[in-house]
Scaffold this motif. Structure first.
Motif, PDB file in Angstrom:
ATOM      1  N   UNK A 140       0.916  -1.127  -0.128  1.00  0.00           N
ATOM      2  CA  UNK A 140       0.038   0.011   0.022  1.00  0.00           C
ATOM      3  C   UNK A 140       0.724   1.103  -0.008  1.00  0.00           C
ATOM      4  N   UNK A 141       1.964   1.068   0.662  1.00  0.00           N
ATOM      5  CA  UNK A 141       2.868   2.462   0.758  1.00  0.00           C
ATOM      6  C   UNK A 141       3.334   2.571  -0.804  1.00  0.00           C
ATOM      7  N   UNK A 142       3.850   1.413  -1.291  1.00  0.00           N
ATOM      8  CA  UNK A 142       4.372   1.610  -2.891  1.00  0.00           C
ATOM      9  C   UNK A 142       3.226   2.303  -3.913  1.00  0.00           C
ATOM     10  N   UNK A 143       2.076   1.657  -3.471  1.00  0.00           N
ATOM     11  CA  UNK A 143       0.803   2.300  -4.233  1.00  0.00           C
ATOM     12  C   UNK A 143       0.724   3.737  -4.324  1.00  0.00           C
ATOM     13  N   UNK A 144       0.938   4.274  -3.049  1.00  0.00           N
ATOM     14  CA  UNK A 144       0.888   5.786  -2.843  1.00  0.00           C
ATOM     15  C   UNK A 144       2.173   6.388  -3.303  1.00  0.00           C
ATOM     16  N   UNK A 145       3.447   5.868  -3.212  1.00  0.00           N
ATOM     17  CA  UNK A 145       4.583   6.447  -3.759  1.00  0.00           C
ATOM     18  C   UNK A 145       4.498   6.573  -5.250  1.00  0.00           C
ATOM     19  N   UNK A 146       4.069   5.365  -5.995  1.00  0.00           N
ATOM     20  CA  UNK A 146       3.976   5.716  -7.341  1.00  0.00           C
ATOM     21  C   UNK A 146       2.942   6.422  -7.790  1.00  0.00           C
ATOM     22  N   UNK A 147       1.801   6.689  -7.147  1.00  0.00           N
ATOM     23  CA  UNK A 147       0.792   8.017  -7.239  1.00  0.00           C
ATOM     24  C   UNK A 147       1.592   9.180  -7.408  1.00  0.00           C
ATOM     25  N   UNK A 148       2.360   9.448  -6.267  1.00  0.00           N
ATOM     26  CA  UNK A 148       3.160  10.469  -6.349  1.00  0.00           C
ATOM     27  C   UNK A 148       4.227  10.735  -7.425  1.00  0.00           C
ATOM     28  N   UNK A 149       4.763   9.463  -7.867  1.00  0.00           N
ATOM     29  CA  UNK A 149       5.807   9.468  -8.605  1.00  0.00           C
ATOM     30  C   UNK A 149       4.861  10.180 -10.268  1.00  0.00           C
ATOM     31  N   UNK A 150       3.646   9.548 -10.282  1.00  0.00           N
ATOM     32  CA  UNK A 150       3.003  10.044 -11.575  1.00  0.00           C
ATOM     33  C   UNK A 150       2.859  11.435 -11.626  1.00  0.00           C
ATOM     34  N   UNK A 151       2.500  11.936 -10.363  1.00  0.00           N
ATOM     35  CA  UNK A 151       2.241  13.291 -10.408  1.00  0.00           C
ATOM     36  C   UNK A 151       3.412  14.288 -10.400  1.00  0.00           C
ATOM     37  N   UNK A 152       4.590  13.880  -9.877  1.00  0.00           N
ATOM     38  CA  UNK A 152       5.797  14.673  -9.975  1.00  0.00           C
ATOM     39  C   UNK A 152       6.836  14.331 -11.047  1.00  0.00           C
ATOM     40  N   UNK A 153       6.740  12.986 -11.211  1.00  0.00           N
ATOM     41  CA  UNK A 153       7.915  12.577 -12.117  1.00  0.00           C
ATOM     42  C   UNK A 153       9.146  12.312 -11.637  1.00  0.00           C
ATOM     43  N   UNK A 154       9.128  12.493 -10.202  1.00  0.00           N
ATOM     44  CA  UNK A 154      10.427  12.265  -9.632  1.00  0.00           C
ATOM     45  C   UNK A 154      11.227  10.963  -9.747  1.00  0.00           C
ATOM     46  N   UNK A 155      12.466  10.940 -10.302  1.00  0.00           N
ATOM     47  CA  UNK A 155      12.931   9.414 -10.442  1.00  0.00           C
ATOM     48  C   UNK A 155      13.308   8.793  -9.339  1.00  0.00           C
ATOM     49  N   UNK A 156      13.631   9.691  -8.315  1.00  0.00           N
ATOM     50  CA  UNK A 156      13.951   8.794  -7.099  1.00  0.00           C
ATOM     51  C   UNK A 156      12.720   7.978  -6.601  1.00  0.00           C
ATOM     52  N   UNK A 157      11.588   8.247  -6.800  1.00  0.00           N
ATOM     53  CA  UNK A 157      10.378   7.396  -6.303  1.00  0.00           C
ATOM     54  C   UNK A 157      10.567   6.390  -7.158  1.00  0.00           C
ATOM     55  N   UNK A 158      10.479   6.676  -8.496  1.00  0.00           N
ATOM     56  CA  UNK A 158      10.507   5.249  -9.161  1.00  0.00           C
ATOM     57  C   UNK A 158      11.749   4.348  -8.877  1.00  0.00           C
ATOM     58  N   UNK A 159      12.850   4.776  -8.666  1.00  0.00           N
ATOM     59  CA  UNK A 159      14.139   3.946  -8.468  1.00  0.00           C
ATOM     60  C   UNK A 159      13.713   3.188  -7.079  1.00  0.00           C
ATOM     61  N   UNK A 160      13.246   3.688  -6.288  1.00  0.00           N
ATOM     62  CA  UNK A 160      13.133   3.124  -4.806  1.00  0.00           C
ATOM     63  C   UNK A 160      12.097   1.956  -5.134  1.00  0.00           C
ATOM     64  N   UNK A 161      10.818   2.345  -5.789  1.00  0.00           N
ATOM     65  CA  UNK A 161       9.819   1.421  -6.118  1.00  0.00           C
ATOM     66  C   UNK A 161      10.215   0.058  -7.084  1.00  0.00           C
ATOM     67  N   UNK A 162      11.042   0.625  -7.989  1.00  0.00           N
ATOM     68  CA  UNK A 162      11.667  -0.593  -8.844  1.00  0.00           C
ATOM     69  C   UNK A 162      12.546  -1.314  -7.959  1.00  0.00           C
ATOM     70  N   UNK A 163      13.451  -0.917  -7.102  1.00  0.00           N
ATOM     71  CA  UNK A 163      14.483  -1.738  -6.473  1.00  0.00           C
ATOM     72  C   UNK A 163      13.502  -2.660  -5.432  1.00  0.00           C
ATOM     73  N   UNK A 164      12.548  -2.169  -4.779  1.00  0.00           N
ATOM     74  CA  UNK A 164      11.460  -2.921  -3.981  1.00  0.00           C
ATOM     75  C   UNK A 164      11.062  -4.152  -4.597  1.00  0.00           C
ATOM     76  N   UNK A 165      10.528  -3.749  -5.920  1.00  0.00           N
ATOM     77  CA  UNK A 165       9.895  -4.857  -6.742  1.00  0.00           C
ATOM     78  C   UNK A 165      11.128  -5.743  -7.338  1.00  0.00           C
ATOM     79  N   UNK A 166      12.421  -5.436  -7.739  1.00  0.00           N
ATOM     80  CA  UNK A 166      13.069  -6.182  -8.058  1.00  0.00           C
ATOM     81  C   UNK A 166      13.755  -7.025  -6.880  1.00  0.00           C
ATOM     82  N   UNK A 167      13.921  -6.407  -5.718  1.00  0.00           N
ATOM     83  CA  UNK A 167      14.134  -7.264  -4.419  1.00  0.00           C
ATOM     84  C   UNK A 167      13.302  -8.678  -4.298  1.00  0.00           C
ATOM     85  N   UNK A 168      12.063  -8.442  -4.831  1.00  0.00           N
ATOM     86  CA  UNK A 168      11.016  -9.714  -4.542  1.00  0.00           C
ATOM     87  C   UNK A 168      10.812 -10.374  -5.922  1.00  0.00           C
ATOM     88  N   UNK A 169      11.563  -9.983  -6.937  1.00  0.00           N
ATOM     89  CA  UNK A 169      11.479 -10.599  -8.154  1.00  0.00           C
ATOM     90  C   UNK A 169       9.876 -10.448  -8.958  1.00  0.00           C
TER      91      UNK A 169
END
Length: 376
Positions: free
Chosen positions: A66-95
């Motif tokens: 749920x946190x990452x759902x909110x973070x990616x909503x913020x990324x869509x609004x801001x385009x901030x690459x830091x948020x995308x990178x953090x979410x991508x790293x989380x997803x890749x950690x869990x394959x």
């Protein structure tokens, strides 16, 4: 503000439905909503604090998802690459996998699939969807496809509805939508006998234990859990964002969300928050962030989608936002007054200025980004 209380028992809840119509005492034809330029720095401060204090992005369970759902909503609004990178790293950690593997039917385990779908939309790679798609496909086609009682608690609507809706769109396969509606219909109209929706008010009981005549508050009133209804609101919003207007069940989802949002003003506190029990203002009263954030999310979306009158409901959304920002958000971005994991108002009490959780931060980011979409 009018804060009429819900009455005692299912019949009385239905009887009070006529009271839960629109906010009246403070509704105006014009209302000063904070600008996007005012909202985004607060959202960034809260997101940045969480990321800075969680260098390990955590597990792929429902709460963190749920946190990452909110973070990616913020990324869509801001385009901030830091948020995308953090979410991508989380997803890749869990394959891009699911708790319980692809055979899981549990909605909590499917919640991570929402963020995987978000990441796929940003950077399409089929491997990101392999686990969530296989798990839902099994439920739709091969593993007891006639079994529709998996969503026995109202939180499941937030965790499970959006992935079915979005995969149906992505694959142009309405069978996902039909399975979604069968699962949803059981929760709404069948679970526990009458279903978890109270038809009189448009509010939901958390599960069958809280149906009228079962668990009550210390003063004998119903227990209608704030965050449980917040999960319902969030699930409907995300589903409606995904589905085409022409899908044959969309109208019912819109009507159900409208009824829930319309019921909220009567229970809103003067400080903008909602108590943990919507039906009893004296049952563990105090500010609570997670339910309030999801109600902000649902209300802001309902305004934007034209489900409720803008002039009547902007004050509800604005009061919620102002309450969250002035009371729950610490100067450094820590988000407080979050009721931690539980299934009822008594869970994880007391809720304090220093109580926080990943899903609460996610709910706040969802609510704030949706409010920002209403502004310039």
């Amino acid at each position: 503000m009018n804060r009429r209380r819900l009455l005692t028992g299912g019949t009385a809840l239905a009887a009070s439905a006529t009271l839960l119509t629109t906010p009246t005492a403070t509704a105006r034809t014009a209302w000063a909503v904070p600008s996007r330029a005012e909202i985004l720095p607060v959202l960034r401060r809260v997101a940045d604090h969480w990321i800075a204090t969680h260098t390990d992005p955590g597990d792929n369970g429902w709460a963190n998802a749920t946190f990452f759902s909110g973070l990616l909503a913020l990324h869509r609004l801001t385009g901030d690459p830091r948020y995308l990178a953090y979410a991508r790293g989380w997803a890749e950690k869990h394959a891009y996998g699911l708790r319980g593997g692809v055979t899981t039917r549990h909605a909590d385990n499917h919640n991570a699939g929402q963020a995987y779908l978000d990441l796929y939309e940003i950077e399409p790679e089929e491997g990101k969807l392999a686990a969530i798609e296989e798990s839902l496909r099994r439920m739709v086609l091969t593993d007891q496809p006639g079994k529709n009682d998996d969503w026995w608690w109202d939180d499941a609507l937030h965790m499970g509805m959006p992935p079915f809706a979005r995969l149906g769109v992505l694959r142009r396969d309405p069978r996902y939508w039909e399975k979604l509606y069968a699962l949803y219909g059981h929760t709404k109209r069948v679970e526990g006998g009458p279903g978890l929706l109270d038809p009189g008010t448009g509010l939901w009981y958390r599960d069958k234990r809280f149906l009228p005549g079962a668990i009550v508050s210390p003063t004998g009133k119903p227990v209608v859990w704030s965050r449980g209804n917040g999960w319902v609101a969030g699930g409907h919003v995300k589903t409606l964002k995904a589905l085409p207007r022409s899908e044959r069940h969309t109208a019912e989802y819109r009507e159900t969300l409208t009824r829930l949002v319309t019921a909220l003003p009567a229970a809103q506190r003067t400080d903008g928050f909602w108590n943990v029990n919507l039906a009893d203002a004296e049952h563990l009263p105090g500010p609570e962030t997670s339910g309030t954030s999801f109600f902000l999310y649902g209300t802001a979306y309902a305004i934007r989608a034209g489900l409720v009158r803008r002039a009547a409901f902007l004050p509800v959304a604005d009061r919620a936002w102002q309450g969250l920002v002035t009371t729950a958000v610490h100067p450094d971005g820590f988000l407080g007054y979050v009721q931690k994991v539980g299934d009822r108002p008594e869970s994880s009490q007391p809720v304090t200025y220093d109580s926080t959780s990943d899903f609460g931060v996610g709910a706040f980011l969802l609510g704030g980004t949706e409010l920002a979409l209403l502004t310039s």
